[in-house]
Structure formats: structure tokens, C-alpha cells
Design a protein around this motif. Sequence first.
Motif, PDB file in Angstrom:
ATOM      1  N   ARG A 206       0.860  -1.200   0.000  1.00 32.12           N
ATOM      2  CA  ARG A 206       0.000   0.000   0.000  1.00 32.12           C
ATOM      3  C   ARG A 206       0.889   1.241   0.000  1.00 32.12           C
ATOM      4  O   ARG A 206       1.778   1.410   0.856  1.00 32.12           O
ATOM      5  CB  ARG A 206      -0.912   0.019   1.223  1.00 32.12           C
ATOM      6  N   ASP A 207       0.627   2.135  -0.946  1.00 32.32           N
ATOM      7  CA  ASP A 207       1.376   3.385  -1.052  1.00 32.32           C
ATOM      8  C   ASP A 207       1.019   4.279   0.145  1.00 32.32           C
ATOM      9  O   ASP A 207      -0.137   4.664   0.326  1.00 32.32           O
ATOM     10  CB  ASP A 207       1.019   4.088  -2.363  1.00 32.32           C
ATOM     11  N   ILE A 208       2.001   4.579   0.985  1.00 28.20           N
ATOM     12  CA  ILE A 208       1.727   5.371   2.204  1.00 28.20           C
ATOM     13  C   ILE A 208       2.446   6.716   2.165  1.00 28.20           C
ATOM     14  O   ILE A 208       2.624   7.357   3.208  1.00 28.20           O
ATOM     15  CB  ILE A 208       2.154   4.586   3.458  1.00 28.20           C
ATOM     16  N   ARG A 209       2.818   7.151   0.974  1.00 25.49           N
ATOM     17  CA  ARG A 209       3.521   8.437   0.913  1.00 25.49           C
ATOM     18  C   ARG A 209       2.642   9.581   1.417  1.00 25.49           C
ATOM     19  O   ARG A 209       3.084  10.428   2.188  1.00 25.49           O
ATOM     20  CB  ARG A 209       3.990   8.710  -0.520  1.00 25.49           C
ATOM     21  N   GLU A 210       1.379   9.607   0.997  1.00 24.08           N
ATOM     22  CA  GLU A 210       0.481  10.672   1.457  1.00 24.08           C
ATOM     23  C   GLU A 210       0.233  10.555   2.955  1.00 24.08           C
ATOM     24  O   GLU A 210       0.180  11.561   3.675  1.00 24.08           O
ATOM     25  CB  GLU A 210      -0.841  10.617   0.690  1.00 24.08           C
ATOM     26  N   ARG A 211       0.073   9.304   3.434  1.00 23.98           N
ATOM     27  CA  ARG A 211      -0.180   9.124   4.851  1.00 23.98           C
ATOM     28  C   ARG A 211       1.023   9.550   5.684  1.00 23.98           C
ATOM     29  O   ARG A 211       0.882  10.187   6.741  1.00 23.98           O
ATOM     30  CB  ARG A 211      -0.497   7.656   5.123  1.00 23.98           C
ATOM     31  N   VAL A 212       2.228   9.203   5.221  1.00 28.20           N
ATOM     32  CA  VAL A 212       3.432   9.593   5.950  1.00 28.20           C
ATOM     33  C   VAL A 212       3.582  11.106   5.969  1.00 28.20           C
ATOM     34  O   VAL A 212       3.936  11.701   6.992  1.00 28.20           O
ATOM     35  CB  VAL A 212       4.673   8.927   5.313  1.00 28.20           C
ATOM     36  N   GLU A 213       3.288  11.745   4.828  1.00 25.87           N
ATOM     37  CA  GLU A 213       3.364  13.209   4.782  1.00 25.87           C
ATOM     38  C   GLU A 213       2.348  13.833   5.716  1.00 25.87           C
ATOM     39  O   GLU A 213       2.645  14.801   6.435  1.00 25.87           O
ATOM     40  CB  GLU A 213       3.137  13.685   3.345  1.00 25.87           C
ATOM     41  N   ALA A 214       1.116  13.245   5.710  1.00 21.90           N
ATOM     42  CA  ALA A 214       0.083  13.758   6.612  1.00 21.90           C
ATOM     43  C   ALA A 214       0.505  13.569   8.066  1.00 21.90           C
ATOM     44  O   ALA A 214       0.283  14.443   8.920  1.00 21.90           O
ATOM     45  CB  ALA A 214      -1.246  13.060   6.338  1.00 21.90           C
ATOM     46  N   ALA A 215       1.109  12.401   8.362  1.00 17.26           N
ATOM     47  CA  ALA A 215       1.585  12.156   9.726  1.00 17.26           C
ATOM     48  C   ALA A 215       2.681  13.135  10.109  1.00 17.26           C
ATOM     49  O   ALA A 215       2.748  13.611  11.249  1.00 17.26           O
ATOM     50  CB  ALA A 215       2.081  10.717   9.846  1.00 17.26           C
ATOM     51  N   ALA A 216       3.550  13.443   9.151  1.00 13.90           N
ATOM     52  CA  ALA A 216       4.623  14.409   9.424  1.00 13.90           C
ATOM     53  C   ALA A 216       4.050  15.792   9.701  1.00 13.90           C
ATOM     54  O   ALA A 216       4.493  16.496  10.614  1.00 13.90           O
ATOM     55  CB  ALA A 216       5.599  14.451   8.248  1.00 13.90           C
ATOM     56  N   VAL A 217       3.025  16.159   8.888  1.00 14.56           N
ATOM     57  CA  VAL A 217       2.375  17.454   9.118  1.00 14.56           C
ATOM     58  C   VAL A 217       1.727  17.478  10.498  1.00 14.56           C
ATOM     59  O   VAL A 217       1.835  18.461  11.247  1.00 14.56           O
ATOM     60  CB  VAL A 217       1.326  17.723   8.010  1.00 14.56           C
ATOM     61  N   LEU A 218       1.029  16.370  10.838  1.00 14.57           N
ATOM     62  CA  LEU A 218       0.383  16.291  12.144  1.00 14.57           C
ATOM     63  C   LEU A 218       1.419  16.331  13.262  1.00 14.57           C
ATOM     64  O   LEU A 218       1.211  16.994  14.290  1.00 14.57           O
ATOM     65  CB  LEU A 218      -0.443  15.002  12.227  1.00 14.57           C
ATOM     66  N   ARG A 219       2.550  15.658  13.058  1.00 16.59           N
ATOM     67  CA  ARG A 219       3.596  15.656  14.069  1.00 16.59           C
ATOM     68  C   ARG A 219       4.171  17.061  14.247  1.00 16.59           C
ATOM     69  O   ARG A 219       4.421  17.505  15.371  1.00 16.59           O
ATOM     70  CB  ARG A 219       4.694  14.680  13.674  1.00 16.59           C
ATOM     71  N   ARG A 220       4.359  17.752  13.125  1.00 18.07           N
ATOM     72  CA  ARG A 220       4.860  19.131  13.231  1.00 18.07           C
ATOM     73  C   ARG A 220       3.856  20.012  13.950  1.00 18.07           C
ATOM     74  O   ARG A 220       4.235  20.888  14.729  1.00 18.07           O
ATOM     75  CB  ARG A 220       5.160  19.680  11.827  1.00 18.07           C
ATOM     76  N   GLN A 221       2.558  19.780  13.662  1.00 16.48           N
ATOM     77  CA  GLN A 221       1.533  20.557  14.357  1.00 16.48           C
ATOM     78  C   GLN A 221       1.544  20.264  15.848  1.00 16.48           C
ATOM     79  O   GLN A 221       1.411  21.177  16.676  1.00 16.48           O
ATOM     80  CB  GLN A 221       0.156  20.258  13.761  1.00 16.48           C
ATOM     81  N   ASP A 222       1.705  18.963  16.191  1.00 17.56           N
ATOM     82  CA  ASP A 222       1.768  18.609  17.609  1.00 17.56           C
ATOM     83  C   ASP A 222       2.978  19.239  18.270  1.00 17.56           C
ATOM     84  O   ASP A 222       2.903  19.736  19.406  1.00 17.56           O
ATOM     85  CB  ASP A 222       1.828  17.080  17.767  1.00 17.56           C
ATOM     86  N   GLU A 223       4.122  19.219  17.569  1.00 14.04           N
ATOM     87  CA  GLU A 223       5.323  19.829  18.123  1.00 14.04           C
ATOM     88  C   GLU A 223       5.134  21.337  18.281  1.00 14.04           C
ATOM     89  O   GLU A 223       5.558  21.929  19.274  1.00 14.04           O
ATOM     90  CB  GLU A 223       6.522  19.549  17.217  1.00 14.04           C
ATOM     91  N   ARG A 224       4.486  21.952  17.268  1.00 18.55           N
ATOM     92  CA  ARG A 224       4.228  23.388  17.351  1.00 18.55           C
ATOM     93  C   ARG A 224       3.295  23.706  18.523  1.00 18.55           C
ATOM     94  O   ARG A 224       3.522  24.654  19.276  1.00 18.55           O
ATOM     95  CB  ARG A 224       3.611  23.879  16.033  1.00 18.55           C
ATOM     96  N   PHE A 225       2.243  22.876  18.664  1.00 17.90           N
ATOM     97  CA  PHE A 225       1.312  23.094  19.758  1.00 17.90           C
ATOM     98  C   PHE A 225       2.013  22.918  21.106  1.00 17.90           C
ATOM     99  O   PHE A 225       1.831  23.715  22.026  1.00 17.90           O
ATOM    100  CB  PHE A 225       0.147  22.103  19.642  1.00 17.90           C
ATOM    101  N   GLY A 226       2.840  21.840  21.196  1.00 17.19           N
ATOM    102  CA  GLY A 226       3.573  21.632  22.439  1.00 17.19           C
ATOM    103  C   GLY A 226       4.517  22.780  22.734  1.00 17.19           C
ATOM    104  O   GLY A 226       4.647  23.217  23.884  1.00 17.19           O
TER     105      GLY A 226
END
Length: 854
Positions: A333-353
Motif C-alpha cells: 500500500r502506497d503510504i507516501r500521502e499518509r506519511v506526509e500527513a503524519a509528518a504534518v500532524l507531528r509538526r503541528q503537535d510539536e508546534r502546539f507543544g
Amino acid sequence: MLVIVGVFVAIVICVFFLDVVRSDILTGVRAYVGGESLWSKAEKNAVFSLTRYASTHADSDYRQYLTEIAVPEGDRIARLQLLSASPDMNLVRQGFMQGRNHPDDIESMAMLVRRFGRLGYIAKAIAIWGEGDRYIDQLRDHAAALHAEIDSGHADAQKIQQIAAEVADIDAHITPLENAFSYTLSDGARWVNRVLSIIVAVATGLLLFLGVGLSSAVLNKIHHSEEKYRHLINAANDAILVIDSEKRIVLEANRKASEMLGIAEENLVGMSESKVYRTAAGEPRQLLNPTSADVQTRRELELIRADGTPVLVEVSASRTIVGGRPAVLGIFRDIRERVEAAAVLRRQDERFGHLIRNLSDVITVVAVDTTMLYLSPSVERTTGYRPSELLGQSFLDFVYPQDQAPVRMAFERLILRTGTATPPEFRFRHKDGSWIWLESVVNNLLNDAAVGGVVVISRDVSERRVLEEQVRQSQKMEAVGRLAGGIAHDFNNLLMVIRGYAEIVLFEGGITAGMRKSVETIVRTADSAANLTRQLLSFSRKHVFSPQVLELNSVVSRMSEMLLELLREAMEFKVKLNPEDVYVSADRGQIEQVIMNLVVNARDAMPDGGKLTLETARVRIDPSRASRFSAVPPGDYVMLAVSDTGIGMDAETQSRIFEPFFTTKTRDEGTGLGLSVVYNIVRGSGGHVRVDSEPGRGTTLQAFFPRVAAAPVQEEAQSPGRSSSRGMETILVAEDQPELRWMICQFLQERGYSVLEAKDGRDAVELADQYKGTIDVVLTDIVMPQLRGPEVARRLSQLRPGIKVIFMSGYTEGELGPEAQDEWASRAALLQKPFELDLLAVRIREVLEAETRR
């Protein structure tokens, strides 16, 4: 055959449905039995809290009863809604949550009542449940009666005992109902389980019979499965590869695999596994190697496209058999979009933290009982406490006692409804024991599963409150300053008349000793009134300052001997001077007035004697060490401090000591202007004032002046000889106050001068224009109608270039104006009203003889 298949499927669905229904019913029954346990426990706790309340009369016991009795009340709300024609499921959920039921059980409990609430055992159990409502209502009525009796202020012990006994009797009636409710539900569950088990067994037997019949039909269609299988894997959204377990080559590939790798499907078949995906150093070449057919391995890896581009995928691998040979089935399963979305979410979590960690405001989550459940890291910067030091403690325990009531009221109002509230600003205890002012916004998020509490967002406004207080103080001083400036001119003119005529009387011979004493009293009183006016003008910053570079140690030393005369015999006076010279830019007279006022105040604070210390020091205030509440900004200062061991001041008195006319002394002891004058002189010199005092421990008042690095320029002392104060010159007197003008003219005429009188500025210009003789000096008031003094002097200088100018003024701030100040600063003398008439005569001679000396 289709009919057989249909019957088979129908039976399967029926069995599945019956199994689901049985599971839901049993789940609902278990939930209700568990809920009954919570219901029973809450009812017992309510009875126990109520019984203890009857004994202790403690309000906390009654509140505990209210908390516990809310559990059966919530269950009743949910049950009545479910039995209604169109239940409100929001109320049902809220009711069951209030009844402390687990959120996951709510749907099963609601289904059980709605579908079977009027049937068999369930109906009987609900009837038993409903019968308990009557006793709960009785319990609430008795609790209300007990609370009213205890709060009446004259509680009847016998009546309280009777109510407690009735409460115990109600509890005794409820217990059998609770048991009957559990037994009935359990019997119903066992009956449902038996019936449905029989049905499922019969259906299973029928399925076996039909299965044998279907087997032959299925075998006939197996040969069609290959084509269907091919169609299915090509329609899949994931890439599918079948790899030979031994040779490690691709046996089969679907269309999506061809697209993902950029390789034609026919070229993929037979390709080595190692060319399909990339392996890292140290990893085995055969990544897709599950241990058995029952186990799927999942991992992430990179496929390699034909152009060398990597494709990040998630692969699920399992063992299978293809053509009788062991193989590995890999689904990619191609997870490039999911990994990018997870990275964006992780950056958002880091920004929020990061934002939460660096937020200046403090975020606190508080439970209903004010226990602190969460605190943002910023709490340490604001209060000094680490979050772990405050967790589990009551928020109100850290609020200033006088502020607790309004904060508690705002909190209690908010927990009864959703929304936000803004309680009044309150003081919160800092870790160092001080109190800081907080401004808060409170938001009720008790029903939010992610928060589950009341969110308090607080901001430290201590510095703002200090600034607001300074602004209010400044406004008060400005108001009195305007009043002082408004009356100073006219008041000083009146004092000048009083004092001048008193001097004239003293100059005359032949007056009796008693009359002389009376006139001298008039002079002293006029001087005292003039001094009061000067203090008003000084405190309102409307007095003319003459700043110069002063060595503060020398000023203090010169005044020390005089200050000793002010102190009582029982007082110890100590002077501490900075070891090195300290220079400030200030008016010498004003500095002396500051020292005098501070020493007098310190003396009056020690009626029974004590120690008074006068001190100078050089102080460096760094930003890192500046106090949180200090009004003194960082910088290099010279400190002048006066300390006493007297009665001290409380916080309320300290907050008002710089207010004009505020005093703790009697009317005969002080005017309340001393510290106001000190404050304004220091502030006018660019400095700051701090006070440190406690009742019974004395007071230290510190004045901080900006330090001047350069020493004062030493000027050669001049001692001009004083000539006779009499003369024969002609003087033009311009004064709009008739009494004052007549007095000055009379005095000058008695000293031999020829005097020309002008009632205002315009009259003075016209008189000088018409007068043919020489006019040596013009003596003019600064503030007059028609023309002001500076304009009169300017016009007369144009008419008579050699004329000398002497200005008189009762109030000089801004009277000359910037241009006139520059023009006349070195060309004219200034007499501040009220002045001695003899000084006027001396000043006239100085002005007239100045040209001669030049």
C-alpha cells in the motif's frame, strides 16, 4: 441452487443476528446489573453521608450526599426518557453518565429498555426499578427537611434523630428492591440465553445439511474462480505480488503493482525479488518471509520504480500456495500521502507543544472540587511552582483569603452551566510567599471527554496594577497641582501685600514692643504661608527647579548638624555615607527639602525614641535581579535612604502615603504634604521612590537618583559688595494688583527713588512712551492683563535700549515661555513673591550697578 444459497445465507444472517441480539441483551443486562451496583453504592453512600450529616452538621457531608444522590436521579432521567414515545438520547446519555455508567455501555442499556422494556423479565425489572423512585423521592424530602432543620440555627436534636431513623428505614426498604432488580435481570438473561442457544443449534444443524448440498455446486464453479480472482486482484487499490518462496521470483502481479513500479505486468512476472524493493545495509535480502500461513507480517519498505524513484509502502506478507508450491503473498500500500500527513500532524503537535511550553499565560484544568488536574509549564515562570508541586491540590488554597469568596462564587456558577466566565482579578500565592495578581478566564469543559474539567486561563497582571496605581496617584497629584498653580499667583500677591505692609510698619520708629511682636508674628505667618505655597508648587512640579550637579555626601554632611537639633534626646542618629563621592543632578534646595521631610517623618514615627539612620549608597539595578514589583527600572543610581525603628506602617497606609494631604498625624502636627513633596521632587529629578515598612518594625524610605558620572564644575566664588539700598533713579512699577502696587511704590519712594505707576502692561508701555525723562529700571509683574511682563520688557527695551528689567512673579512655571526664558535669562532679574522689601531694594541696586561694574 440460488434458492438453496439464499436459504443458506438467510440462516447464516439469522444466526448472526440472533448471536448479536443475544450479545447485546447480555451486554445490556451486565451493564444494568453493574449499574445497579453503582446505583446501590451511591444510594448507600448518600444514606451514610446524610446520617453523618445528622451527627456532624458539616456542610461537606451534605454536599457529599447531594453528589451521591445525583446517581440514582441520573438513572431515573435516562429510564423515563427511554420509556417515552420519542426519547431524547442526549438526555439519556447525560442521565446514564450522571449515574456513573461506563460510556461504552450506554448504547446497550438504551437498546435493552427500548426494545424489550415492556416484555417479560425486562418489564418486571423496570417496574422494580421504578418502584425505587418513590423511596428515593422520600429520601430527598427527608434530606431537605434535615438540611433545613440544621441550617435553622436552632436545630432540634430529637427531630434530627427522628429524620435519621426514617432515612435508615427508607434504606431498609430500598435494599430488597435492589436485590430483586438484579435477580430479575439475571433470570431474564439466563432465559434469553437458553432460548437463543436452542435456536442457534437448530439453525447450525440446518446449515450443515445445506452445506453438504452446496459443496457439490461449489466444486462445479471452482474452475471459474481463476478468472474472478484475476479480476479482483486487478481491481484492488493496492499492489499485489506473489513471490515464490524458494526461487524468490515474482509469480504473479496485479495491474496496480505494474503502475506503482512503472514496469509492465508481463515483465514483472519472473523478476527477482531483490530488484523490486530496496534493503538497508545489514538487513536480509528476503524481507518478505512470513513464518506460517496464519501469520501476517507488516512492515514499511521502499519499492524501486523502473526510473529508480523510491516509493514508500506498507507491506502485509503472508504464506500461501500457488500451483501446489509455497509462495509469499505481498500486498503493498502506497503510504507516501499518509506519511506526509503524519509528518504534518507531528509538526503541528510539536508546534502546539512548543506554544504551550512557551505560553506566557497559565492554563489550569480544575475538577469540580477545585482540585488542579493539569497545569501548563508556564506556571513555574509565573508562580515559581513546578506543575508537579500543584497537581492534586485545591486551587482555592492558593488564592488570597479575601479573594476566595468571589472566585468560589464565579466557579460554582460556571459549573452549573456550560460557557465561560471572567471572575474578578484575584491574588495567588507565589512560591516565595508573596502574592501576585491574576486575571483569569474560566471555561466549563466538564462534558468534554478530552478535558473533563474547568479550564482556567490566567495572566499575571501584577505589574499592570502597579502601573495603574501609579497613574491614579499621578492623576491625583496633577489635580491638586492644577489647583496649586491656579491659586499660587493670587495667593502670593496677597501674602506680598500682608508681608510688605508688615515690614513697612517694622521700619517705622516709635512702635511699642507689643505691637512689634504682633507685626513680627504677621511676618512669620506670611512666611509660613509662602512656604506652604512653595510646597504645593513643588509637589505639583510647578515650582522652578535649578538643577545642578551635586555631590550628595557633602549635602548630607552639611545638613547633619542641623538635623541633630530636630531630633529628640532619646533618639540615636547615625549617618552612613558612600565611601566614594556620589554625584546627582538636582536642585540643591529641593534635595535639602527631601532630606528634611524624610528625617522629620522618621522622627515623628518614633515618639518613644529609637534609631534614625541617614544613608547614601551607589546602587546598580540589573534586569536579572530587578524585583517583580519594583517600580525602579534597571540602571545606575545614587540612593538616599532614611530608616527608623518606629511604629511602621501597614499595607493600606503605605498605599496612600504619597497622596497629597494624607497624614496619620493630628491636624496640629502635619499638613500631609511632606511625602508628596518628596515624591514629586525625586520624580522631577528623574528618580524613583521605594518604601519598605511593617507595623512595629520601622520604616525605610529610599530615594533613587540617576547617578551622574562627572563631578560638578567648580566656579570661582564671587562676593560682590553690597551697596546702599537707597537711590535716586527713576523706576517704572507695572503691577495689576492695586494694593501691592501702592505698597511697592510707597516703599521705593521712601528709599529716595522716583516712581512711575502703571496699572497693567499696556499702561506701562504708554507711560514710558509719554514720559520724557530717564527710566532706569522697569519692575513688572509677569502675569498681567492687556500685556504680559515679558512683552512689556521687550517693548520698553525697544523704546529705551538701556533700561534694566526686574520681573516679579507669584508663580513662574511656563509664565515666561521658552522664547522669553532664553531672551531674558541673562538680562533680567527675577523676584519670587512674596519677597522682603529690603531684598527688592538690594536687587535694584545690584541691577543698576551691574553695568557700572562691567
